[in-house]
Scaffold this motif. Structure first.
Motif, PDB file in Angstrom:
ATOM      1  N   VAL A  81     -45.950 -16.823   3.017  1.00  0.00           N
ATOM      2  CA  VAL A  81     -46.293 -17.503   1.762  1.00  0.00           C
ATOM      3  C   VAL A  81     -46.240 -16.502   0.619  1.00  0.00           C
ATOM      4  O   VAL A  81     -46.153 -15.292   0.837  1.00  0.00           O
ATOM      5  CB  VAL A  81     -47.696 -18.151   1.833  1.00  0.00           C
ATOM      6  CG1 VAL A  81     -47.752 -19.201   2.929  1.00  0.00           C
ATOM      7  CG2 VAL A  81     -48.788 -17.114   2.015  1.00  0.00           C
ATOM      8  N   SER A  82     -46.327 -17.034  -0.588  1.00  0.00           N
ATOM      9  CA  SER A  82     -46.373 -16.159  -1.760  1.00  0.00           C
ATOM     10  C   SER A  82     -47.698 -15.412  -1.801  1.00  0.00           C
ATOM     11  O   SER A  82     -48.626 -15.701  -1.031  1.00  0.00           O
ATOM     12  CB  SER A  82     -46.204 -16.988  -3.038  1.00  0.00           C
ATOM     13  OG  SER A  82     -47.427 -17.652  -3.346  1.00  0.00           O
ATOM     14  N   LYS A  83     -47.831 -14.483  -2.718  1.00  0.00           N
ATOM     15  CA  LYS A  83     -49.061 -13.680  -2.800  1.00  0.00           C
ATOM     16  C   LYS A  83     -50.133 -14.355  -3.656  1.00  0.00           C
ATOM     17  O   LYS A  83     -51.190 -13.776  -3.905  1.00  0.00           O
ATOM     18  CB  LYS A  83     -48.704 -12.291  -3.329  1.00  0.00           C
ATOM     19  CG  LYS A  83     -47.788 -11.549  -2.352  1.00  0.00           C
ATOM     20  CD  LYS A  83     -47.103 -10.339  -2.962  1.00  0.00           C
ATOM     21  CE  LYS A  83     -47.977  -9.124  -2.917  1.00  0.00           C
ATOM     22  NZ  LYS A  83     -47.227  -7.908  -3.291  1.00  0.00           N
ATOM     23  N   ASN A  84     -49.864 -15.588  -4.034  1.00  0.00           N
ATOM     24  CA  ASN A  84     -50.871 -16.366  -4.772  1.00  0.00           C
ATOM     25  C   ASN A  84     -52.006 -16.739  -3.812  1.00  0.00           C
ATOM     26  O   ASN A  84     -51.762 -17.317  -2.751  1.00  0.00           O
ATOM     27  CB  ASN A  84     -50.194 -17.616  -5.355  1.00  0.00           C
ATOM     28  CG  ASN A  84     -51.149 -18.443  -6.186  1.00  0.00           C
ATOM     29  OD1 ASN A  84     -52.084 -19.018  -5.633  1.00  0.00           O
ATOM     30  ND2 ASN A  84     -50.900 -18.529  -7.480  1.00  0.00           N
ATOM     31  N   ILE A  85     -53.252 -16.461  -4.180  1.00  0.00           N
ATOM     32  CA  ILE A  85     -54.371 -16.669  -3.259  1.00  0.00           C
ATOM     33  C   ILE A  85     -54.532 -18.137  -2.874  1.00  0.00           C
ATOM     34  O   ILE A  85     -54.923 -18.457  -1.743  1.00  0.00           O
ATOM     35  CB  ILE A  85     -55.693 -16.102  -3.862  1.00  0.00           C
ATOM     36  CG1 ILE A  85     -56.826 -16.126  -2.815  1.00  0.00           C
ATOM     37  CG2 ILE A  85     -56.072 -16.844  -5.109  1.00  0.00           C
ATOM     38  CD1 ILE A  85     -56.572 -15.319  -1.592  1.00  0.00           C
ATOM     39  N   GLU A  86     -54.223 -19.060  -3.791  1.00  0.00           N
ATOM     40  CA  GLU A  86     -54.329 -20.482  -3.463  1.00  0.00           C
ATOM     41  C   GLU A  86     -53.329 -20.865  -2.365  1.00  0.00           C
ATOM     42  O   GLU A  86     -53.651 -21.665  -1.473  1.00  0.00           O
ATOM     43  CB  GLU A  86     -54.087 -21.350  -4.706  1.00  0.00           C
ATOM     44  CG  GLU A  86     -55.234 -21.367  -5.704  1.00  0.00           C
ATOM     45  CD  GLU A  86     -55.245 -20.119  -6.592  1.00  0.00           C
ATOM     46  OE1 GLU A  86     -54.212 -19.392  -6.609  1.00  0.00           O
ATOM     47  OE2 GLU A  86     -56.276 -19.873  -7.260  1.00  0.00           O
ATOM     48  N   ASP A  87     -52.111 -20.281  -2.415  1.00  0.00           N
ATOM     49  CA  ASP A  87     -51.121 -20.549  -1.360  1.00  0.00           C
ATOM     50  C   ASP A  87     -51.588 -19.986  -0.021  1.00  0.00           C
ATOM     51  O   ASP A  87     -51.386 -20.605   1.032  1.00  0.00           O
ATOM     52  CB  ASP A  87     -49.768 -19.934  -1.743  1.00  0.00           C
ATOM     53  CG  ASP A  87     -49.124 -20.636  -2.929  1.00  0.00           C
ATOM     54  OD1 ASP A  87     -49.508 -21.797  -3.219  1.00  0.00           O
ATOM     55  OD2 ASP A  87     -48.235 -20.035  -3.560  1.00  0.00           O
ATOM     56  N   ILE A  88     -52.218 -18.826  -0.068  1.00  0.00           N
ATOM     57  CA  ILE A  88     -52.736 -18.207   1.163  1.00  0.00           C
ATOM     58  C   ILE A  88     -53.829 -19.086   1.764  1.00  0.00           C
ATOM     59  O   ILE A  88     -53.848 -19.351   2.970  1.00  0.00           O
ATOM     60  CB  ILE A  88     -53.275 -16.790   0.866  1.00  0.00           C
ATOM     61  CG1 ILE A  88     -52.160 -15.884   0.327  1.00  0.00           C
ATOM     62  CG2 ILE A  88     -53.897 -16.182   2.124  1.00  0.00           C
ATOM     63  CD1 ILE A  88     -52.655 -14.550  -0.221  1.00  0.00           C
ATOM     64  N   GLY A 130     -63.895 -18.887   3.525  1.00  0.00           N
ATOM     65  CA  GLY A 130     -64.618 -19.972   2.869  1.00  0.00           C
ATOM     66  C   GLY A 130     -63.792 -21.243   2.799  1.00  0.00           C
ATOM     67  O   GLY A 130     -64.315 -22.353   3.002  1.00  0.00           O
ATOM     68  N   SER A 131     -62.507 -21.110   2.531  1.00  0.00           N
ATOM     69  CA  SER A 131     -61.629 -22.287   2.474  1.00  0.00           C
ATOM     70  C   SER A 131     -61.551 -22.978   3.833  1.00  0.00           C
ATOM     71  O   SER A 131     -61.571 -24.214   3.918  1.00  0.00           O
ATOM     72  CB  SER A 131     -60.216 -21.874   2.045  1.00  0.00           C
ATOM     73  OG  SER A 131     -60.223 -21.353   0.735  1.00  0.00           O
ATOM     74  N   VAL A 132     -61.477 -22.184   4.900  1.00  0.00           N
ATOM     75  CA  VAL A 132     -61.389 -22.756   6.242  1.00  0.00           C
ATOM     76  C   VAL A 132     -62.693 -23.471   6.614  1.00  0.00           C
ATOM     77  O   VAL A 132     -62.668 -24.597   7.123  1.00  0.00           O
ATOM     78  CB  VAL A 132     -61.056 -21.655   7.277  1.00  0.00           C
ATOM     79  CG1 VAL A 132     -61.148 -22.210   8.702  1.00  0.00           C
ATOM     80  CG2 VAL A 132     -59.656 -21.091   7.029  1.00  0.00           C
ATOM     81  N   THR A 133     -63.830 -22.867   6.336  1.00  0.00           N
ATOM     82  CA  THR A 133     -65.108 -23.511   6.688  1.00  0.00           C
ATOM     83  C   THR A 133     -65.380 -24.738   5.815  1.00  0.00           C
ATOM     84  O   THR A 133     -66.024 -25.691   6.261  1.00  0.00           O
ATOM     85  CB  THR A 133     -66.278 -22.512   6.573  1.00  0.00           C
ATOM     86  OG1 THR A 133     -66.290 -21.923   5.258  1.00  0.00           O
ATOM     87  CG2 THR A 133     -66.166 -21.408   7.614  1.00  0.00           C
ATOM     88  N   ASP A 134     -64.902 -24.732   4.577  1.00  0.00           N
ATOM     89  CA  ASP A 134     -65.035 -25.934   3.741  1.00  0.00           C
ATOM     90  C   ASP A 134     -64.227 -27.088   4.332  1.00  0.00           C
ATOM     91  O   ASP A 134     -64.671 -28.244   4.334  1.00  0.00           O
ATOM     92  CB  ASP A 134     -64.538 -25.649   2.317  1.00  0.00           C
ATOM     93  CG  ASP A 134     -65.514 -24.773   1.533  1.00  0.00           C
ATOM     94  OD1 ASP A 134     -66.681 -24.635   1.971  1.00  0.00           O
ATOM     95  OD2 ASP A 134     -65.106 -24.228   0.485  1.00  0.00           O
ATOM     96  N   ALA A 135     -63.017 -26.765   4.821  1.00  0.00           N
ATOM     97  CA  ALA A 135     -62.142 -27.806   5.362  1.00  0.00           C
ATOM     98  C   ALA A 135     -62.566 -28.236   6.770  1.00  0.00           C
ATOM     99  O   ALA A 135     -62.353 -29.386   7.159  1.00  0.00           O
ATOM    100  CB  ALA A 135     -60.694 -27.303   5.395  1.00  0.00           C
TER     101      ALA A 135
END
Length: 406
Positions: A81-88, A130-135
């Motif tokens: 993926v790109s280095k954009n944190i949202e894409d990660i 945090g993104s994984v635990t939110d989802a």
């Protein structure tokens, strides 16, 4: 989910100093040959790993073939993926959702080779975790021995995510340690010796002795089928069939029974060594295991080994039979090996072979034979065939009869 590429780690190659580049180039060639029928792949090598871009190819097919390439320590299917944190974060959530089940634990492990990236490893771990635990609110975070490690690599060109680390075949790339002649019988031990020899980077060519009419076409097909199984680890293997019936007949007629096996094996080793010399090999490898049968005592090995000064590799010499069988099952040669087709080692077998033969007696008996002409006759009639992985030698030689023996 669809992976974009595979990250391959070299393992033992990292210790090879000045030869490192040669080893990596050889591994690149071996991987390319193993995956040659997958035309859309793009394979590139770097100092610390190899990248295989899938370009839509089936990951499971790549996995099955890659698992048999020596020189690979571990590999991982990955998403680029790109280095954009949202894409990660988005890719991480998708990746974890694909494998989630009740009770699953995970942690995020980030490495950066691009040290100018805006976020450090701890910040990336926290944001992605945090993104994984939110989802996935029921997923457990576990820093020690989690079920899954979500690995993130921030490199200069992009970011790579993976959540599987698969153990490779290990060892060294086949071809980096020279070439040897492998004395292949139809039993359990020599195919395992072949596998272990290749694992140390040695290219092998199979030397198989056959004795029609005492041995059948099925026995020869079995030896070729074993070679095809082993060719999966190197791309292809030369199969050298050596006619041996005339030599065995002369030994049977002229040599005392106790020394039949000793003299027979001396002839086999002489022939293998001459073939090695012709084909520019550096060593001979075989499946001898100390004490397993009467002809494999140290005294017997010494009397047989007397015919050559060429290095002889015996990879299974000190292994228990149970260990050899375990490896043969792992490499899928066991079922073929136990098919009861007699090879030339079992015909004319003496009822009471000498377990401690004297070298001088073996030489004396052998000198009574016209050894030179018999050896030349065998060399003049050898047949050399290229054997590739997944070749079918069984169905063309009476499939029903073979299946009845499994």
């Amino acid at each position: 989910m669809e992976f974009s590429e595979v990250l391959v780690r070299y393992g033992e190659l990292s210790t090879k100093g000045k030869n490192r580049r040669e080893f990596i180039n050889r591994l690149h060639g071996n991987v390319s040959r193993a995956l040659h029928d997958l035309s859309h792949l793009d394979i590139s090598t770097k100092r610390d790993r190899m990248h295989i871009k899938l370009n839509g190819e089936n990951w499971e097919v790549v996995d099955e073939k890659l698992s048999k390439v020596f020189g690979i320590e571990t590999y991982s299917p990955a998403i680029k993926v790109s280095k954009n944190i949202e894409d990660i974060q988005e890719a991480a959530v998708e990746m974890m959702k694909a494998i989630y089940h009740e009770g699953l634990s995970f942690k995020v492990n980030t490495r950066r080779s691009d040290h100018e990236y805006d976020l450090d490893t701890n910040e990336i771990n926290q944001l992605v975790g945090g993104s994984v635990t939110d989802a996935l609110p029921d997923i457990a975070v576990k820093m020690k021995n989690p079920d899954v490690v979500l690995r993130i690599e921030v490199r200069h060109d992009a970011v790579y995510l993976s959540n599987r680390t698969i153990k490779g075949a290990g060892g060294l790339p086949v071809g980096t340690a020279g070439k040897a002649m492998l004395m292949l019988s139809g039993g359990i031990d020599s195919p395992v010796a072949s596998y272990l020899t290749m694992k140390r980077g040695i290219e092998i060519e199979m030397v198989h002795f056959y004795s029609p009419p005492y041995t059948t076409d099925k026995a020869l097909a079995k030896a070729k089928a074993l070679t095809s199984k082993l060719a999966a680890y190197s791309g292809k293997i030369k199969f050298i069939a050596v006619p041996f019936a005339h030599i065995q007949e002369q030994i049977k007629q002229n040599i005392p029974e106790g020394y039949l096996m000793t003299v027979q094996r001396r002839f086999m080793l002489k022939l293998t060594d001459l073939i090695r010399e012709q084909r520019k090999g550096l060593a001979i490898s075989n499946g001898e295991s100390i004490g397993q049968v009467a002809s494999q005592t140290l005294e017997s090995m010494m009397a047989i080994n007397d015919v050559t000064t060429t290095p002889i590799i015996r990879p299974v010499a000190t292994l228990d039979k149970t260990d050899i069988i375990r490896i043969s099952e792992k490499i899928d040669t066991f079922d073929l090996s136990v098919m009861p087709f007699e090879d030339c080692c079992t015909i004319f077998a003496p009822t009471r072979p000498k377990t401690r033969p004297k070298t001088e007696k073996a030489v004396l008996y052998e000198n009574a034979l016209d050894s030179e002409s018999m050896i030349q006759e065998a060399l003049d009639n050898i047949q050399i065939t290229d054997i590739y992985p997944d070749q079918d030698f069984i169905s063309t030689n009476n499939q029903d009869e073979f299946e009845d023996l499994l």
